[in-house]
Design a protein around this motif. Structure first.
Motif, PDB file in Angstrom:
ATOM      1  N   UNK A   1      -2.681   1.745   3.620  1.00 38.89           N
ATOM      2  CA  UNK A   1      -2.447   0.307   3.478  1.00 38.89           C
ATOM      3  C   UNK A   1      -3.714  -0.420   3.809  1.00 38.89           C
ATOM      4  N   UNK A   2      -3.690  -1.746   3.765  1.00 45.47           N
ATOM      5  CA  UNK A   2      -4.922  -2.515   3.952  1.00 45.47           C
ATOM      6  C   UNK A   2      -4.684  -3.710   4.861  1.00 45.47           C
TER       7      UNK A   2
ATOM      8  N   UNK B   1      -1.338  -6.627  -0.365  1.00 43.69           N
ATOM      9  CA  UNK B   1      -0.267  -6.022  -1.148  1.00 43.69           C
ATOM     10  C   UNK B   1      -0.520  -4.528  -1.326  1.00 43.69           C
ATOM     11  N   UNK B   2       0.497  -3.722  -1.054  1.00 41.97           N
ATOM     12  CA  UNK B   2       0.416  -2.293  -1.312  1.00 41.97           C
ATOM     13  C   UNK B   2       0.833  -2.024  -2.755  1.00 41.97           C
TER      14      UNK B   2
ATOM     15  N   UNK C   1      -3.853   5.006 -11.578  1.00 42.95           N
ATOM     16  CA  UNK C   1      -5.280   5.005 -11.245  1.00 42.95           C
ATOM     17  C   UNK C   1      -5.620   3.978 -10.176  1.00 42.95           C
ATOM     18  N   UNK C   2      -4.873   2.862 -10.141  1.00 43.88           N
ATOM     19  CA  UNK C   2      -5.197   1.809  -9.181  1.00 43.88           C
ATOM     20  C   UNK C   2      -4.229   1.705  -8.026  1.00 43.88           C
ATOM     21  N   UNK C   3      -3.340   2.680  -7.889  1.00 50.26           N
ATOM     22  CA  UNK C   3      -2.273   2.581  -6.897  1.00 50.26           C
ATOM     23  C   UNK C   3      -2.702   3.113  -5.532  1.00 50.26           C
ATOM     24  N   UNK C   4      -2.132   2.512  -4.481  1.00 48.15           N
ATOM     25  CA  UNK C   4      -2.262   3.046  -3.132  1.00 48.15           C
ATOM     26  C   UNK C   4      -1.270   4.179  -2.897  1.00 48.15           C
ATOM     27  N   UNK C   5      -0.133   4.074  -3.537  1.00 46.99           N
ATOM     28  CA  UNK C   5       0.965   5.020  -3.357  1.00 46.99           C
ATOM     29  C   UNK C   5       1.528   5.390  -4.726  1.00 46.99           C
TER      30      UNK C   5
END
Length: 559
Positions: free
Chosen positions: A12-13, A352-353, A380-384
């Motif tokens: 997460x960020x 945002x996750x 390709x751009x997902x965290x999860x």
């Protein structure tokens, strides 16, 4: 998991706060000048590109400049060719005087080749630093530097009566602690694929004496390498920093700005530096990376200072402060842990996750957040990444949850926010915590230990956040509440369902932590990882240390 269930997710960020070292400067241990030579290479002609090596060199440079260092040489990408590097280090050596501290740093690809001096290396191979123009044929073979050549360069600096801190954020021969799952995108690694030199035009400047030298031959060298010989160097995401980075460089830059000064006495000893960087890297890389440290074996790590932190009478300019904030140079939310540091309040930014599903967005229909904002994304751009066919969630190359459905994903996002928050906290004042006997993936029925060393005289709180976002309170049990520990803490667990990951968190302090204990007990056995992510910082006492480790488990009996 007997005593606690096996857990599930990661990532997460949160934007870190920024440590502004406006009242500090870094000084050499023998009161000379601090000088630096930093190298970062992302762009290569013939080997895979990297993403964060230049940023690593820039971060180290900025951190040292903020701490008052004026003699700074920074070489990046194509400018960091062999001739330029050797020339710059030679010029730096000529400027160096008795009592100085010289910081040498290189971030980029590494490799290894058959040893040139037979019998000089236990592995039979020489370490190599690969430069931007490297090729297996001339003139590209000229664009590499052997580890033994850095010994030659360091020996010349030591001969001037100076100390040397060498930071090597590369990889030469390591393996992988855990194989990376490709479903969540590929990781980048700082090790050049194997090659064979077709025709060599390089004549190293090192000697046979350099090849067979030992740590005893370098009395004034403090060495930090990104990995030991059992692991590789990934480029990772630091919470609050968009660009991938090398964990060793990032942690060392934070150490320069005061985070390694555990007791706040203004002296960063070798032990303080080694332990701070080791635990911070271990946590930022999700236990994939164990750094290698080296100094003269006959010296007391507690008594040898690497550098001092002194009061600076010249505050930073507005431009320098803005530069530091814009580059997010330091994560230090525990402003009370460094007595001589001034930290901004913890920045609880809303991030945002991004979640993707293999096979399309249909599996994410009606997806709504718990406490952490979420959005749909491509893989390709997902965290999860959610695999609906296998009921698994993958992040950062690991299966972090098994036996889940789409309805569980919002709670996975909360757990990921917790992990990001913990990385930020632990980057400021880490408490060492380790799994024993190793950081491998543990199968059903296996026994695993949790070790919390260096805890004597302190209070300890231990809790777990499972992959589905459930919080579990582990320690202290009632009979031990409020009591300091008199030895290292050990806990043994057995691996049972559900499988995935367990996020095990240790908080230590010199004082009792009743508010933290009450907060965790109120959340115990509830899917409230989002509360931990949002509020844990508010319950930490002054001088708290925070550490965590992730236990990875999988179905199938142990071998």
């Amino acid at each position: 998991m007997s005593s606690l269930p096996s857990i599930t997710f990661a990532l997460a960020l949160l934007l870190p706060s920024v440590l502004i070292a406006a009242n500090q400067k870094i000084e050499a241990p023998h009161h000379g000048s601090v000088r630096a030579m930093l190298i970062g290479i992302d762009i290569y002609r013939n080997v895979p590109q990297l993403h964060g090596a230049v940023a690593d060199a820039e971060d180290l440079s900025l951190s040292l400049r903020l701490m008052g260092v004026e003699d700074m040489t920074l070489l990046k990408n194509g400018d960091a060719n062999r001739d330029a590097i050797l020339s710059a280090i030679q010029a730096l050596t000529e400027r160096t005087k008795v009592g100085d501290l010289v910081v040498l740093g290189i971030a980029g690809h590494g490799s290894s080749e058959p040893e040139r001096v037979k019998g000089s290396k236990p592995s039979g191979r020489d370490e190599v630093y690969v430069l931007a123009g490297f090729d297996t044929r001339p003139p590209g073979t000229h664009e590499r530097i052997f580890g033994d050549e850095f010994k030659t360069l360091i020996r010349a600096i030591e001969a001037k009566g100076a100390d040397v801190l060498f930071i090597a954020d590369t990889c030469h021969a390591g393996g992988l602690t855990r194989q990376a799952d490709p479903r969540a995108g590929s990781l980048s690694w700082r090790q050049t694929p194997a090659y064979t030199i077709e025709q060599d035009d390089l004549s190293p400047i090192s000697t046979v004496a350099d090849a067979v030298s030992s740590p005893y031959d370098f009395k004034n060298l403090t060495f930090l390498a990104a990995v030991d010989d059992k692991s590789n160097t990934p480029e990772i995401t630091i919470p609050g920093v968009a660009q991938r980075r090398g964990a060793l460089s990032y942690a060392t830059a934070r150490a320069f700005q005061g985070a390694a000064d555990r007791n706040g006495d203004g002296i960063v000893s070798r032990r303080e530096l080694f332990e701070y960087v080791r635990q911070t890297v271990y946590q930022y890389t999700d236990e994939r990376q164990n750094i290698f440290t080296q100094s003269a074996p006959d010296e007391d790590l507690d008594r040898v200072a690497v550098f001092f932190l002194k009061k600076n009478d010249l505050p930073l300019t507005a431009g320098e402060v803005a530069d530091a904030q814009g580059n997010q140079t330091v994560a230090d939310p525990l402003k009370s842990t460094q007595a001589s540091s001034e930290a901004a309040p913890l920045q609880k930014a809303v991030v945002v996750t991004k979640i993707a599903a293999l096979g399309g967005e249909a599996a994410l229909e009606n997806l709504k957040p718990a406490l952490t904002p979420i959005s749909k994304s491509n893989a390709a751009g997902a965290d999860l990444v959610f695999d609906p066919a296998k009921h698994e969630a993958i992040a950062s190359g690991d299966v972090i949850a098994s036996d889940i459905d789409a309805a569980d994903l919002p709670f996975v996002a909360d757990r990921m926010a917790t992990l990001a928050m913990l990385k930020t906290l632990a980057g400021a004042a880490p408490q060492t915590i380790r799994l024993t006997p190793s950081d491998a993936v543990y199968r059903e029925g296996a026994r695993v230990g949790i070790s919390v060393p260096d805890i004597a005289g302190r209070r300890l709180v231990l809790f777990d956040v499972t992959g589905n976002g459930t919080v579990q309170f582990l320690y202290p049990v009632k009979k031990y509440e409020g009591q300091p520990l008199d030895r290292d803490f050990e806990l043994k667990l057995g691996v049972t369902k559900p499988f995935g990951t367990d996020l095990l968190v240790a908080v230590s302090a010199e004082t009792e932590m009743p508010d933290l204990v009450d907060f965790l007990k109120q959340n115990a056995n509830r899917r409230t990882a989002g509360n931990i992510a949002k509020q844990l910082h508010d319950f930490l006492p002054s001088g708290a240390r925070v550490g965590f480790t992730v236990l990875y488990t999988a179905a199938g009996a142990k071998p």
